[in-house]
Write a protein that holds these residues in place. Structure first.
Motif, short mmCIF file in Angstrom:
data_model
loop_
_atom_site.label_atom_id
_atom_site.label_comp_id
_atom_site.label_asym_id
_atom_site.label_seq_id
_atom_site.Cartn_x
_atom_site.Cartn_y
_atom_site.Cartn_z
N ILE A 47 -24.55 39.53 -11.33
CA ILE A 47 -25.21 38.39 -10.24
C ILE A 47 -26.04 37.95 -10.28
O ILE A 47 -26.40 36.58 -10.56
CB ILE A 47 -25.32 39.63 -9.33
CG1 ILE A 47 -24.36 39.75 -8.38
CG2 ILE A 47 -26.32 38.88 -8.17
CD1 ILE A 47 -24.26 41.25 -7.53
N ARG A 48 -26.34 38.24 -11.65
CA ARG A 48 -27.83 37.11 -12.00
C ARG A 48 -27.78 36.28 -13.23
O ARG A 48 -28.34 35.25 -13.28
CB ARG A 48 -28.83 38.24 -13.37
CG ARG A 48 -29.68 38.96 -12.46
CD ARG A 48 -30.98 39.75 -13.33
NE ARG A 48 -30.23 41.03 -14.25
CZ ARG A 48 -29.92 41.69 -13.93
NH1 ARG A 48 -30.59 42.75 -12.95
NH2 ARG A 48 -29.18 42.48 -15.55
N ALA A 49 -26.57 36.27 -13.77
CA ALA A 49 -25.91 35.58 -14.00
C ALA A 49 -25.49 33.87 -13.67
O ALA A 49 -25.09 33.02 -14.37
CB ALA A 49 -25.44 35.66 -15.52
N LEU A 50 -23.96 34.96 -12.59
CA LEU A 50 -23.52 34.10 -12.30
C LEU A 50 -23.73 33.50 -10.05
O LEU A 50 -23.72 32.53 -10.41
CB LEU A 50 -22.22 34.63 -11.99
CG LEU A 50 -21.39 35.06 -13.31
CD1 LEU A 50 -20.17 36.43 -12.80
CD2 LEU A 50 -21.50 33.96 -14.39
N GLU A 51 -24.66 34.11 -10.34
CA GLU A 51 -25.17 33.97 -8.51
C GLU A 51 -24.60 33.14 -7.50
O GLU A 51 -24.49 31.81 -6.93
CB GLU A 51 -26.41 32.70 -8.91
CG GLU A 51 -27.29 32.88 -9.95
CD GLU A 51 -28.63 31.79 -9.83
OE1 GLU A 51 -28.14 30.53 -9.51
OE2 GLU A 51 -29.72 31.59 -10.05
N PRO A 52 -23.26 34.41 -7.20
CA PRO A 52 -21.93 33.97 -6.24
C PRO A 52 -22.44 34.13 -5.18
O PRO A 52 -24.06 34.40 -4.92
CB PRO A 52 -21.54 35.46 -6.73
CG PRO A 52 -21.94 36.45 -7.51
CD PRO A 52 -23.13 35.74 -7.99
N ASP A 53 -22.06 33.23 -4.69
CA ASP A 53 -21.79 33.70 -3.21
C ASP A 53 -21.76 33.96 -2.34
O ASP A 53 -22.38 34.86 -1.22
CB ASP A 53 -21.18 31.85 -2.63
CG ASP A 53 -21.48 30.87 -3.27
OD1 ASP A 53 -23.14 30.23 -3.49
OD2 ASP A 53 -21.12 30.49 -3.69
N LEU A 54 -20.68 34.93 -3.03
CA LEU A 54 -19.89 36.15 -1.63
C LEU A 54 -20.09 37.61 -2.87
O LEU A 54 -19.74 37.28 -4.16
CB LEU A 54 -18.40 35.37 -1.40
CG LEU A 54 -18.25 36.35 -1.03
CD1 LEU A 54 -17.75 36.98 -0.15
CD2 LEU A 54 -16.26 35.56 -0.04
N LEU A 55 -19.84 38.91 -2.68
CA LEU A 55 -19.54 39.71 -2.90
C LEU A 55 -18.02 40.56 -2.28
O LEU A 55 -17.67 40.89 -1.19
CB LEU A 55 -20.04 40.81 -3.01
CG LEU A 55 -21.50 40.34 -4.28
CD1 LEU A 55 -22.67 42.20 -4.45
CD2 LEU A 55 -21.26 39.60 -5.39
N PHE A 56 -17.26 40.82 -2.64
CA PHE A 56 -15.99 41.57 -2.34
C PHE A 56 -16.15 42.46 -3.12
O PHE A 56 -16.45 43.49 -4.78
CB PHE A 56 -14.66 41.31 -2.48
CG PHE A 56 -14.72 40.00 -1.20
CD1 PHE A 56 -13.95 41.08 -0.19
CD2 PHE A 56 -14.34 39.38 -1.59
CE1 PHE A 56 -13.28 40.04 0.64
CE2 PHE A 56 -13.68 38.80 -0.62
CZ PHE A 56 -13.28 38.43 0.20
N LEU A 57 -16.98 44.02 -2.93
CA LEU A 57 -17.87 44.96 -2.84
C LEU A 57 -16.93 46.39 -2.39
O LEU A 57 -17.03 46.93 -1.53
CB LEU A 57 -19.11 45.29 -2.59
CG LEU A 57 -19.75 46.41 -3.21
CD1 LEU A 57 -20.32 46.30 -4.51
CD2 LEU A 57 -21.31 46.52 -2.38
N ASP A 58 -17.02 47.72 -3.31
CA ASP A 58 -16.46 49.06 -3.59
C ASP A 58 -17.61 49.93 -3.00
O ASP A 58 -18.27 49.26 -3.14
CB ASP A 58 -15.66 49.26 -4.36
CG ASP A 58 -14.70 50.53 -4.23
OD1 ASP A 58 -14.43 50.99 -2.93
OD2 ASP A 58 -14.15 51.81 -5.41
N ILE A 59 -17.50 50.80 -3.13
CA ILE A 59 -18.59 52.11 -2.63
C ILE A 59 -19.18 52.67 -3.12
O ILE A 59 -19.55 53.08 -3.68
CB ILE A 59 -18.51 51.91 -0.44
CG1 ILE A 59 -18.48 51.06 0.34
CG2 ILE A 59 -19.34 53.35 -0.62
CD1 ILE A 59 -18.42 51.92 1.65
N ARG A 60 -17.49 53.14 -3.46
CA ARG A 60 -17.64 54.73 -4.60
C ARG A 60 -17.08 54.19 -5.29
O ARG A 60 -15.77 53.34 -6.18
CB ARG A 60 -16.54 56.00 -4.39
CG ARG A 60 -17.34 56.30 -2.53
CD ARG A 60 -16.49 57.93 -2.39
NE ARG A 60 -16.49 58.25 -1.35
CZ ARG A 60 -15.93 59.48 -0.59
NH1 ARG A 60 -15.33 59.99 -0.82
NH2 ARG A 60 -16.49 59.82 0.76
N MET A 61 -18.30 53.78 -6.74
CA MET A 61 -17.99 53.39 -7.70
C MET A 61 -18.57 54.59 -8.98
O MET A 61 -19.94 55.17 -8.06
CB MET A 61 -18.54 52.53 -8.32
CG MET A 61 -17.95 51.47 -7.34
SD MET A 61 -18.38 49.93 -8.06
CE MET A 61 -19.69 49.87 -6.96
#
Length: 251
Positions: A47-61
């Protein structure tokens, strides 16, 4: 002028889950997948390197879960978020964390496309107004509400109303006054989502709301008994006595 592509990062510890999201995104030409991450530590760096606009994010990792990942990010750099998870009971908490939507695995394309409609609506708003004009509020990392199944209905319980939890295998019994609810989640996982200043583990299988504790009665061999405001008596084991001293201000 065409709107810029929505630069998207996929975060899930399962390769097949990330592949399923890639396939669901294949029909969305305005999305550019800029990277994939298998855990939250990788995601922080990406996120710091790529600065994306959108995350598809899992909860349990493994390690840090999706909610704690969001809390670790600076509010003014927080991307749009869609949670993609197999666990439906976290939906309310996801929206508390300012997620745009919440899709369940296995991915249903029609439901996924509905989520993308929300993403595009929000994206158009971001393009119209500079991000610095409206920084995202800080997400609360701790559970605020809990959803439990009651027959054909889902009951929403404010966490502050819960008196105590008791483990029962992969379930927990939740006590709210005279009522008891069975929730399908292990106490170990649930404990990681609770505010440690509000909820205290007093036994291997018991967690209690510290606001409900009225008295502590010392017993033999370092054990003790906790008495709640309603008169309920629970064992405080020697193993958790030191932690209780710090939270409760015991001598």
């Amino acid at each position: 002028m065409n709107a810029p592509a929505i630069r998207t990062l996929l975060i899930d510890d399962e390769v097949l889950a990330r592949l399923a999201i890639r396939q669901a995104l294949a029909s969305h030409a305005d999305v550019e997948i800029v990277g994939e991450c298998g855990n939250a530590i990788e995601a922080q760096q990406a996120i710091r390197a790529l600065e994306p606009d959108l995350l598809f994010l899992d909860i349990r990792m493994p390690g840090m879960d999706g909610f704690k990942l969001l809390h670790s990010l600076k509010p003014d750099t927080l991307p749009m978020v869609v949670f993609a998870t197999a666990f439906g009971q976290h939906a309310l908490r996801a929206f508390d964390a300012n997620a745009l939507d919440y899709v369940l695995k296995p991915i249903d394309q029609e439901r996924f496309d509905q989520a993308m409609v929300r993403v595009r609506q929000h994206w158009r708003g971001l393009q119209a107004v500079p991000r610095v004009a409206a920084p995202a509020p800080v997400a609360n990392p701790y559970l605020q509400r809990l959803s439990v199944q009651q027959g054909e209905h889902i009951r929403v319980i404010p966490v502050a109303d819960i008196d105590w939890f008791r483990a029962d295998g992969n379930y927990v019994h939740i006590r709210v006054g005279a009522a008891s609810y069975l929730h399908r989640e292990s106490l170990r996982h649930l404990l990681g989502t609770l505010d440690p200043t509000r909820f205290l583990r007093i036994h291997r299988g018991i967690v209690v709301n510290v606001e409900r504790i009225r008295e502590v009665h010392p017993l033999f061999q370092g054990n003790a008994e906790v008495v709640l405001q309603d008169g309920t008596r629970l064992n405080l084991s020697r193993r958790f006595r030191a932690q209780a001293r710090g939270v409760l201000g015991m001598a």
